[in-house]
Write an enzyme that holds these catalytic residues in place. Structure first.
Site, PDB file in Angstrom:
ATOM      1  N   ASP A  68       0.817  -1.216   0.000  1.00  0.00           N
ATOM      2  CA  ASP A  68       0.000   0.000   0.000  1.00  0.00           C
ATOM      3  C   ASP A  68       0.853   1.269   0.000  1.00  0.00           C
ATOM      4  O   ASP A  68       0.369   2.354   0.305  1.00  0.00           O
ATOM      5  CB  ASP A  68      -0.953   0.001   1.211  1.00  0.00           C
ATOM      6  CG  ASP A  68      -0.200  -0.086   2.520  1.00  0.00           C
ATOM      7  OD1 ASP A  68       1.029  -0.324   2.487  1.00  0.00           O
ATOM      8  OD2 ASP A  68      -0.828   0.103   3.574  1.00  0.00           O
ATOM      9  N   HIS A  81      24.416   2.503 -17.464  1.00  0.00           N
ATOM     10  CA  HIS A  81      23.331   2.756 -16.506  1.00  0.00           C
ATOM     11  C   HIS A  81      23.592   2.106 -15.157  1.00  0.00           C
ATOM     12  O   HIS A  81      22.684   1.574 -14.519  1.00  0.00           O
ATOM     13  CB  HIS A  81      21.982   2.293 -17.081  1.00  0.00           C
ATOM     14  CG  HIS A  81      21.470   3.215 -18.141  1.00  0.00           C
ATOM     15  ND1 HIS A  81      20.417   2.911 -18.973  1.00  0.00           N
ATOM     16  CD2 HIS A  81      21.872   4.459 -18.498  1.00  0.00           C
ATOM     17  CE1 HIS A  81      20.210   3.919 -19.812  1.00  0.00           C
ATOM     18  NE2 HIS A  81      21.073   4.874 -19.538  1.00  0.00           N
ATOM     19  N   ASP A 113      27.302  10.852 -12.674  1.00  0.00           N
ATOM     20  CA  ASP A 113      26.287  11.490 -13.516  1.00  0.00           C
ATOM     21  C   ASP A 113      25.111  11.787 -12.593  1.00  0.00           C
ATOM     22  O   ASP A 113      24.400  10.874 -12.178  1.00  0.00           O
ATOM     23  CB  ASP A 113      25.888  10.544 -14.657  1.00  0.00           C
ATOM     24  CG  ASP A 113      24.938  11.204 -15.663  1.00  0.00           C
ATOM     25  OD1 ASP A 113      24.382  12.274 -15.359  1.00  0.00           O
ATOM     26  OD2 ASP A 113      24.747  10.614 -16.758  1.00  0.00           O
ATOM     27  N   ASP A 156      21.754  18.211 -15.533  1.00  0.00           N
ATOM     28  CA  ASP A 156      22.288  16.895 -15.913  1.00  0.00           C
ATOM     29  C   ASP A 156      23.789  17.048 -16.158  1.00  0.00           C
ATOM     30  O   ASP A 156      24.201  17.473 -17.238  1.00  0.00           O
ATOM     31  CB  ASP A 156      21.543  16.425 -17.183  1.00  0.00           C
ATOM     32  CG  ASP A 156      21.951  15.039 -17.633  1.00  0.00           C
ATOM     33  OD1 ASP A 156      22.712  14.363 -16.916  1.00  0.00           O
ATOM     34  OD2 ASP A 156      21.493  14.638 -18.729  1.00  0.00           O
ATOM     35  N   HIS A 209      26.781   5.831 -27.367  1.00  0.00           N
ATOM     36  CA  HIS A 209      25.584   6.642 -27.206  1.00  0.00           C
ATOM     37  C   HIS A 209      25.703   7.951 -27.982  1.00  0.00           C
ATOM     38  O   HIS A 209      26.765   8.264 -28.527  1.00  0.00           O
ATOM     39  CB  HIS A 209      25.274   6.892 -25.715  1.00  0.00           C
ATOM     40  CG  HIS A 209      26.347   7.615 -24.953  1.00  0.00           C
ATOM     41  ND1 HIS A 209      26.530   8.974 -25.031  1.00  0.00           N
ATOM     42  CD2 HIS A 209      27.289   7.159 -24.085  1.00  0.00           C
ATOM     43  CE1 HIS A 209      27.525   9.333 -24.224  1.00  0.00           C
ATOM     44  NE2 HIS A 209      28.007   8.252 -23.646  1.00  0.00           N
ATOM     45  N   HIS A 266      21.030  15.438 -25.833  1.00  0.00           N
ATOM     46  CA  HIS A 266      19.567  15.333 -25.809  1.00  0.00           C
ATOM     47  C   HIS A 266      19.037  16.674 -25.332  1.00  0.00           C
ATOM     48  O   HIS A 266      19.772  17.462 -24.729  1.00  0.00           O
ATOM     49  CB  HIS A 266      19.100  14.183 -24.906  1.00  0.00           C
ATOM     50  CG  HIS A 266      19.650  14.217 -23.497  1.00  0.00           C
ATOM     51  ND1 HIS A 266      19.116  15.010 -22.510  1.00  0.00           N
ATOM     52  CD2 HIS A 266      20.690  13.563 -22.928  1.00  0.00           C
ATOM     53  CE1 HIS A 266      19.806  14.823 -21.382  1.00  0.00           C
ATOM     54  NE2 HIS A 266      20.776  13.962 -21.610  1.00  0.00           N
ATOM     55  N   HIS A 283      15.363  13.999 -20.276  1.00  0.00           N
ATOM     56  CA  HIS A 283      15.346  13.802 -21.727  1.00  0.00           C
ATOM     57  C   HIS A 283      14.088  14.528 -22.190  1.00  0.00           C
ATOM     58  O   HIS A 283      13.002  13.969 -22.212  1.00  0.00           O
ATOM     59  CB  HIS A 283      15.314  12.311 -22.083  1.00  0.00           C
ATOM     60  CG  HIS A 283      16.558  11.588 -21.639  1.00  0.00           C
ATOM     61  ND1 HIS A 283      16.630  10.241 -21.482  1.00  0.00           N
ATOM     62  CD2 HIS A 283      17.791  12.069 -21.306  1.00  0.00           C
ATOM     63  CE1 HIS A 283      17.865   9.905 -21.072  1.00  0.00           C
ATOM     64  NE2 HIS A 283      18.577  11.001 -20.965  1.00  0.00           N
ATOM     65  N   GLU A 297      27.654  15.535 -24.062  1.00  0.00           N
ATOM     66  CA  GLU A 297      28.156  14.519 -23.148  1.00  0.00           C
ATOM     67  C   GLU A 297      28.872  13.360 -23.830  1.00  0.00           C
ATOM     68  O   GLU A 297      28.456  12.213 -23.723  1.00  0.00           O
ATOM     69  CB  GLU A 297      27.005  13.981 -22.293  1.00  0.00           C
ATOM     70  CG  GLU A 297      25.744  13.581 -23.068  1.00  0.00           C
ATOM     71  CD  GLU A 297      24.674  12.991 -22.130  1.00  0.00           C
ATOM     72  OE1 GLU A 297      24.996  12.066 -21.375  1.00  0.00           O
ATOM     73  OE2 GLU A 297      23.524  13.480 -22.178  1.00  0.00           O
ATOM     74  N   TYR A 307      34.423   4.468 -23.231  1.00  0.00           N
ATOM     75  CA  TYR A 307      34.221   3.377 -22.270  1.00  0.00           C
ATOM     76  C   TYR A 307      34.959   2.149 -22.787  1.00  0.00           C
ATOM     77  O   TYR A 307      34.590   1.609 -23.836  1.00  0.00           O
ATOM     78  CB  TYR A 307      32.725   3.082 -22.112  1.00  0.00           C
ATOM     79  CG  TYR A 307      31.902   4.344 -21.949  1.00  0.00           C
ATOM     80  CD1 TYR A 307      31.712   4.932 -20.697  1.00  0.00           C
ATOM     81  CD2 TYR A 307      31.365   4.982 -23.074  1.00  0.00           C
ATOM     82  CE1 TYR A 307      30.982   6.107 -20.566  1.00  0.00           C
ATOM     83  CE2 TYR A 307      30.643   6.166 -22.952  1.00  0.00           C
ATOM     84  CZ  TYR A 307      30.451   6.721 -21.704  1.00  0.00           C
ATOM     85  OH  TYR A 307      29.745   7.892 -21.583  1.00  0.00           O
ATOM     86  N   ARG A 345      33.109  10.069 -18.957  1.00  0.00           N
ATOM     87  CA  ARG A 345      32.126  10.920 -19.646  1.00  0.00           C
ATOM     88  C   ARG A 345      32.213  12.303 -19.017  1.00  0.00           C
ATOM     89  O   ARG A 345      32.457  12.414 -17.804  1.00  0.00           O
ATOM     90  CB  ARG A 345      30.702  10.361 -19.521  1.00  0.00           C
ATOM     91  CG  ARG A 345      29.635  11.259 -20.156  1.00  0.00           C
ATOM     92  CD  ARG A 345      28.271  10.585 -20.398  1.00  0.00           C
ATOM     93  NE  ARG A 345      27.579  10.209 -19.185  1.00  0.00           N
ATOM     94  CZ  ARG A 345      27.482   8.962 -18.731  1.00  0.00           C
ATOM     95  NH1 ARG A 345      28.057   7.968 -19.402  1.00  0.00           N
ATOM     96  NH2 ARG A 345      26.835   8.690 -17.614  1.00  0.00           N
ATOM     97  N   GLU A 348      29.906  15.861 -19.113  1.00  0.00           N
ATOM     98  CA  GLU A 348      28.592  16.329 -19.583  1.00  0.00           C
ATOM     99  C   GLU A 348      28.271  17.716 -19.027  1.00  0.00           C
ATOM    100  O   GLU A 348      28.344  17.932 -17.818  1.00  0.00           O
ATOM    101  CB  GLU A 348      27.499  15.348 -19.131  1.00  0.00           C
ATOM    102  CG  GLU A 348      26.088  15.816 -19.444  1.00  0.00           C
ATOM    103  CD  GLU A 348      25.019  14.765 -19.145  1.00  0.00           C
ATOM    104  OE1 GLU A 348      25.220  13.943 -18.227  1.00  0.00           O
ATOM    105  OE2 GLU A 348      23.983  14.785 -19.835  1.00  0.00           O
TER     106      GLU A 348
HETATM  107  N1  GLY Z   1      21.694  11.203 -16.938  1.00  0.00           N
HETATM  108  C1  GLY Z   1      21.004  10.881 -18.104  1.00  0.00           C
HETATM  109  C2  GLY Z   1      21.720  11.332 -19.286  1.00  0.00           C
HETATM  110  O1  GLY Z   1      22.828  11.800 -19.202  1.00  0.00           O
HETATM  111  O2  GLY Z   1      21.190  11.314 -20.366  1.00  0.00           O
HETATM  112 MN    MN Z   2      23.671  12.664 -17.453  1.00  0.00          MN
HETATM  113 MN    MN Z   3      22.400  13.600 -20.281  1.00  0.00          MN
END
Ligand code: GLY
Ligand code: MN
Ligand code: MN
Length: 430
Positions: A31, A235, A252, A263, A342, A346, A353, A376, A380, A397, A399
């Site tokens: 619940d 991820h 991240d 982000d 990737h 975005h 996103h 970003e 890797y 990375r 970003e």
């Molecule tokens: N943290 C999600 C991205 O970088 O797209």
């Molecule tokens: Mn990110």
């Molecule tokens: Mn991002």
């Protein structure tokens, strides 16, 4: 501001109606509910945070251009869950033309869809509400013999509302700047606590503490603290590894503030000094990121920004001997992909996103002033990659959040340390 947005949408829509339901409440277990967050579209148009509500906007009704269906006051429930706005106060508080109890939606919605040709509704996002919508449509169709015209088109808000959300106004950029400043502080604090022997979740805790301490209700997405080989898992969310001297850690993390996301990703050596391999790859990613950011200006597409990053990453991979062949070949045959899988950017806004079309009639759309995007790039090297073992298990990375301006861009997160020498100095001071 919300009323002005509704008016703009009504103008944009032309003759038609839009129906925008609240986000559904989601059960976590038994619940217990997941923390509630309002649907971004509904919040954008109302600032209203309660579940079980629906906004109807229409150009077809004489007096009611904006109508809210919401929960009625209920003292016995409010004792448990806190105050509700209620129907009586909604008109004044939200500036809508009328408000009704949510229970009356099935009866009243068909009236608002009568003689509406084009219905703006995001079909497929909430199946339970889709059923309510279809019932209402069928009810209007049932009145066709009385001369009522039912909607003949259902269009996705991506064409209208999401175009509005994509173009940020100065006050939204200001809000994103505030979110970015909180996130910057969280990353700097993370650099102070992430030492050898510390667990990834301790760093995550410091980041979330910093967000909350500045009034951010929640992170904009799940915080990633990936150390050592975890940095190569895009991820990684368990955040349960003990960090060692010699590791890089990829963080991240971004807060949400005032329903606006930030982000940021930064990568740094847990022990305070980059190894020569880590530094070599870091320099490649940083150069790619800087060049990609520099390329951001009106008229350029996200694909073009991505291509700038891909070229520099590919050059680096060839120079360092991780990939063989000419740079042109590496780019055209996507031989960089095992190390960069990737996209570079975005949209960023209320959603991490964010909404807004990436292509216009199959062509990558040109950037416009007021668009906000991330830049970003990363590299890797999987633990079992077919390369000299000295490179394996390194993930990087970097970003930042970038606003397109009339004559170029502004980096909202530029003051979050990313220069490797500056990072080493900062870490030496811990
Ligand atoms: N943290 C999600 C991205 O970088 O797209
Ligand atoms: Mn990110
Ligand atoms: Mn991002």
């Amino acid at each position: 501001m919300y009323r002005e947005r509704r008016e703009r949408l009504l103008t944009e829509m032309g003759p038609g109606a839009a129906v925008l339901p609240a986000a559904p409440v989601a059960i976590r277990n038994n619940d217990v509910e997941h923390e509630y967050r309002q649907d971004s579209d509904l919040f954008y148009l109302t600032g209203f945070e309660e579940p079980e509500s629906v906004l109807v906007l229409t150009n077809r009704h004489k007096e009611h251009r904006a109508v809210l269906f919401c929960r009625t006051r209920d003292p016995s429930r409010e004792v448990w869950d806190g105050p509700r706005l209620g129907v009586d106060r909604a008109v004044e508080a939200l500036g809508v033309d009328a408000a009704f109890p949510i229970e009356e939606l099935p009866d009243k919605l068909p009236d608002y869809l009568a003689d509406v040709d084009r219905l703006h509704y995001r079909l497929g996002r909430d199946r339970a509400f889709d059923a309510t919508m279809l019932d209402a449509l069928n009810a209007v169709r049932g009145r066709a013999r009385t001369g009522v015209r039912p909607p003949t088109e259902i269009v996705d808000p991506v064409k209208t509302l999401h175009e509005m959300r994509l173009r940020k106004r100065p006050e939204e950029i200001e809000g994103m700047r505030r979110a970015a400043a909180v996130t910057r502080e969280a990353h700097v604090r993370a650099m102070r606590v992430a030492k050898p022997g510390c667990y990834e979740y301790e760093v995550e805790a410091e980041i979330l503490r910093t967000f909350r301490a500045h009034g951010s209700p929640r992170p904009a997405y799940g915080t990633i603290v990936g150390s050592g080989p975890n940095a190569t898992v895009l991820h990684h969310r368990r955040n349960d590894r003990r960090m060692e001297d010699g590791d890089l850690v990829l963080i991240d993390a971004g807060c949400e503030l005032g329903y606006l996301a930030s982000d940021i990703t930064r990568t740094f050596p847990v022990g305070g000094r980059f190894t020569s391999e880590q530094r070599a790859l870091y320099d490649v990613v940083l150069a790619a990121q800087r060049a990609a950011i520099d390329s951001v200006r009106p008229g350029v597409s996200l694909d073009a920004v991505h291509e700038v990053a891909v070229r520099l990453l590919s050059e680096g991979l060839v120079d360092l001997g991780l990939v063989s062949g000419s740079v042109d070949e590496v780019v055209s045959e996507t031989k960089y992909k095992p190390f960069y899988m990737h996209r570079t950017s975005h949209w960023l806004g209320m959603d991490v996103h964010d909404v807004g079309a990436y292509h216009l009639s199959a062509e990558p759309r040109p950037l416009e002033a007021g668009f906000v995007l991330t830049v970003e790039p990363g590299l890797y090297v999987a633990v079992d990659a077919d390369v000299d073992p000295k490179w394996r298990g390194i993930g990087i990375r970097i970003e930042d959040d970038v606003v397109v301006t009339a004559d170029g861009h502004e980096n909202l997160t530029s003051d979050t340390p990313k220069d490797p020498d500056e990072i080493e100095r900062l870490l030496a001071d811990r």
